[in-house]
Design an enzyme around this catalytic site. Structure first.
Site, PDB file in Angstrom:
ATOM      1  N   GLU A 169    -102.409  45.158 -24.974  1.00 37.64           N
ATOM      2  CA  GLU A 169    -100.726  44.925 -25.728  1.00 37.64           C
ATOM      3  C   GLU A 169    -100.411  43.602 -25.199  1.00 37.64           C
ATOM      4  O   GLU A 169     -99.852  42.709 -26.102  1.00 37.64           O
ATOM      5  CB  GLU A 169     -99.895  46.168 -24.787  1.00 37.64           C
ATOM      6  CG  GLU A 169     -98.542  45.728 -25.480  1.00 37.64           C
ATOM      7  CD  GLU A 169     -97.521  46.675 -24.731  1.00 37.64           C
ATOM      8  OE1 GLU A 169     -97.729  47.686 -24.156  1.00 37.64           O
ATOM      9  OE2 GLU A 169     -96.595  45.995 -24.425  1.00 37.64           O
ATOM     10  N   CYS A 221     -97.581  60.355 -25.585  1.00 36.09           N
ATOM     11  CA  CYS A 221     -96.245  59.753 -25.873  1.00 36.09           C
ATOM     12  C   CYS A 221     -96.148  59.391 -27.478  1.00 36.09           C
ATOM     13  O   CYS A 221     -97.272  59.385 -28.170  1.00 36.09           O
ATOM     14  CB  CYS A 221     -95.945  58.434 -24.958  1.00 36.09           C
ATOM     15  SG  CYS A 221     -97.330  57.140 -25.778  1.00 36.09           S
TER      16      CYS A 221
HETATM   17  S1  SF4 Z   1     -94.546  51.640 -25.869  1.00 35.43           S
HETATM   18 FE1  SF4 Z   1     -96.624  52.422 -25.226  1.00 35.43          FE
HETATM   19  S2  SF4 Z   1     -96.003  53.922 -23.756  1.00 35.43           S
HETATM   20 FE2  SF4 Z   1     -94.102  53.642 -24.968  1.00 35.43          FE
HETATM   21  S3  SF4 Z   1     -94.212  55.167 -26.724  1.00 35.43           S
HETATM   22 FE3  SF4 Z   1     -95.318  53.483 -27.423  1.00 35.43          FE
HETATM   23  S4  SF4 Z   1     -97.505  53.433 -26.714  1.00 35.43           S
HETATM   24 FE4  SF4 Z   1     -96.361  55.110 -25.806  1.00 35.43          FE
END
Ligand code: SF4
Length: 592
Positions: free
Chosen positions: A125, A12
């Site tokens: 996170e 991602c």
């Molecule tokens: S929030 Fe998490 S899943 Fe979305 S782009 Fe950022 S790292 Fe990737």
């Protein structure tokens, strides 16, 4: 057999950014570099980082040395400060979407709002977000509606979600909060990357006999993706329509795959979690493709595929393309002996390309495993071929004149020195370019693409002009044409190989400019080449065959666009299509 790779497969935005940042930093410094915690949940990427000398450290030492990278999940502000205080040079690679949630929490916590985070309390996170909440006020983590109901009523509170939270759960919690505590401020913070990936696998599972999910077994988002794929395929339309038994499989690496499961399969979809790099996805596709080719090896198609692979890996197709382009460029500028110029270009490019591939085995292990294996196991015979081919090119150029021979000799020497350390250590220690120590020509950022394009331009346009008795500067037109389309072609392949090139420390044009700007540059160069040839032919400066040859860059651009749209996949077929354009230019010149 149809193999489709999901458009959303792989890194991602946040993970790609973090991996690029750590590799770019490692390529620019000789100081120690590490990541704070494992960068992503993918064992191959973590092994690769270890091999590059980028370990993960899990606790903050008293005295930090060198650079440390904060991963995409982010960290609590207290830990970030502790890293600075320990003396590290800190690179913050927290995903911008996570930074947005951190900012929301910090802004409201400062004003006295409590924070409710919907997520997994052990996830890095969430731990980071909680740090922002607790720095100023109170924070809670909930992962079920019962945990939410158990919280005390708060005067002022905000509600946010972990970015990878399940949307349906968060929606249910939002409904309950709106009904019971309408004064709470709710923020939509779920990242759509996961959702899009899952939606796509649901869609493609309907049309395939098999879905292969690639990614770490410890990666939460990959495990969930594999679950979604399994559920989707168990209800697939195909099951009823074709009366077959479609299936899905989750692998961490293609070596786990028992290829016999594809014995009767006609269509396969490959998808991958957010922490799976391109090179693993491409390797999976290539190995499945090869195993299926072996299945068909005695068929006519099997022979054709084997020929395709050989001419691509050995660079024969590319060399014939160089010869064809030289033929076309000689023809449009009206010089004689097209064939000898075509042969010189063909032998020179074959020799240089083989040498280049022999020196690139390391990065090809990530970019193109089969090519790396082919060059590794045929080192001696390929080296002999490169030497003979280079010698033949020089011999033929000598028959056309002393100056072409000297120029080709100089280019051959430069080509051979390209990967060699030619700058003394004393100078490399003292001087750097764009943060990089320059010890060889290859260390100059972007040098590979520029030199390849210039070499092609020289052998296809300048050498034929020098060998001719004509005293004219018309060769500049085919030189610009040839250099532009080869620059575009090389940059296009460099975009596909960005991850592997970053790992091995190569600074190609796409790594310097970024993918989007490189794509724009490729498009503009191809349009320039086409327009230049068409206008010059209409003005009578070069032969009229150039009007038709001017369509070649447009066709190349069309193929690149099809690839960008996912209608042609990375691999042997895209290589075959792009390289064949040069041959087409020669065919047009031959028959017009
Ligand atoms: S929030 Fe998490 S899943 Fe979305 S782009 Fe950022 S790292 Fe990737």
């Amino acid at each position: 057999m149809k193999i489709t790779i999901a458009k959303s497969a792989g890194f991602c935005m946040g993970v790609r950014r973090a991996v690029d940042m750590v590799l770019d930093a490692a390529n620019k410094t000789s100081d120690p570099i590490s990541t704070f915690g494992p960068l992503i949940h993918n064992p191959q990427v973590l092994n690769m980082l270890e091999e590059r000398g980028i370990p993960a450290i899990n606790s903050i030492p008293k005295n930090g040395k060198g650079t440390i990278l904060i991963r995409a999940h982010g960290v609590p502000p207290q830990e970030q400060k502790a890293l600075f205080d320990a003396g590290f040079n800190v690179i913050n690679a927290t995903c911008p979407r996570v930074i947005r949630v951190q900012t929301i929490i910090r802004k409201h916590a400062k004003k006295g709002f409590a924070t409710i985070i919907v997520g997994d309390k052990d996830h890095p996170e969430v731990k980071g977000l909680m740090g922002y909440a607790q720095a100023f006020d109170i924070g809670y983590t909930v992962s079920t509606i019962d945990e939410l109901k158990a919280l005390p009523k708060l005067d002022r509170a905000i509600v946010v979600a972990q970015t990878t939270q399940d949307t349906s759960l968060y929606n249910a919690l939002k409904v309950w909060i709106s009904e019971h505590y309408p004064h709470y401020k709710i923020f939509d913070t779920i990242c759509d990357s996961t959702e899009k990936r899952q939606a796509e696998v649901r869609e493609i599972a309907q049309e395939c006999d098999a879905v292969v999910v690639v990614g770490g077994k410890d990666s939460g988002n990959t495990r969930r993706l594999a679950q979604v794929a399994a559920e989707a395929i168990s209800h697939s339309r195909k099951r009823d329509k074709d009366n077959c038994e479609p299936f899905s499989v989750h692998i961490e690496d293609v070596s786990e795959l028992d290829m016999s499961i594809f014995q009767t399969v006609k269509s396969i979809a490959i998808t991958a979690g957010a922490s799976t790099p391109n090179w693993i996805i491409n390797r999976t596709r290539r190995e499945i493709e090869q195993s299926l080719e072996k299945r068909d090896k005695n068929s006519f198609l099997g022979y054709l595929l084997a020929i395709r692979d050989f001419i691509l890996r050995s660079s024969t197709l590319l060399a014939v393309g160089a010869g064809s382009l030289a033929y076309a460029c000689s023809d449009v500028q009206g010089v004689d002996n097209h064939l000898i110029h075509a042969l010189i270009a063909m032998f020179y490019i074959l020799s240089m390309q083989i040498m280049n591939n022999l020196f690139s085995i390391k990065s090809d292990r990530y970019n193109n495993t089969e090519r790396a294996e082919f060059y590794d196991s045929n080192r001696l015979s390929l080296t002999i071929l490169a030497v003979i081919s280079g010698g033949l090119g020089l011999l033929l150029s000598f028959t056309t004149g002393l100056l072409p021979f000297l120029i080709l000799s100089l280019m051959s020497v430069l080509g051979l020195l390209y990967n060699q350390k030619i700058v003394p250590t004393f100078f490399t220690k003292k001087f750097s370019l764009a943060g990089r120590k320059i010890a060889s020509i290859k260390d100059i950022p972007g040098s590979k693409t520029i030199l390849i394009a210039a070499a092609w331009g020289t052998v296809t346009s300048i050498l034929p002009a020098l060998a001719s008795s004509k005293d004219s500067l018309i060769f500049i037109i085919p030189f610009i044409f040839s250099t532009s389309i080869v620059f575009a072609r090389t940059s296009f392949f460099a975009i596909l190989e960005m991850q592997g090139d970053r790992i091995t420390g190569k600074e190609t044009i796409p790594i310097i400019l970024g993918e989007k700007r490189s794509q724009r540059l490729i498009q503009n160069l191809l349009l320039l080449a086409s327009g230049l040839f068409a206008i010059c032919a209409i003005l009578g400066l070069i032969s009229t065959s150039a009007i038709l040859i001017a369509t070649i860059p447009l066709l190349m651009l069309y193929a690149i666009k099809l690839h960008e749209q996912g209608r042609i996949h990375t691999g042997a077929n895209v290589e075959l299509i792009i390289e064949s354009h040069f041959i087409l230019a020669g065919i047009i010149a031959l028959f017009l």
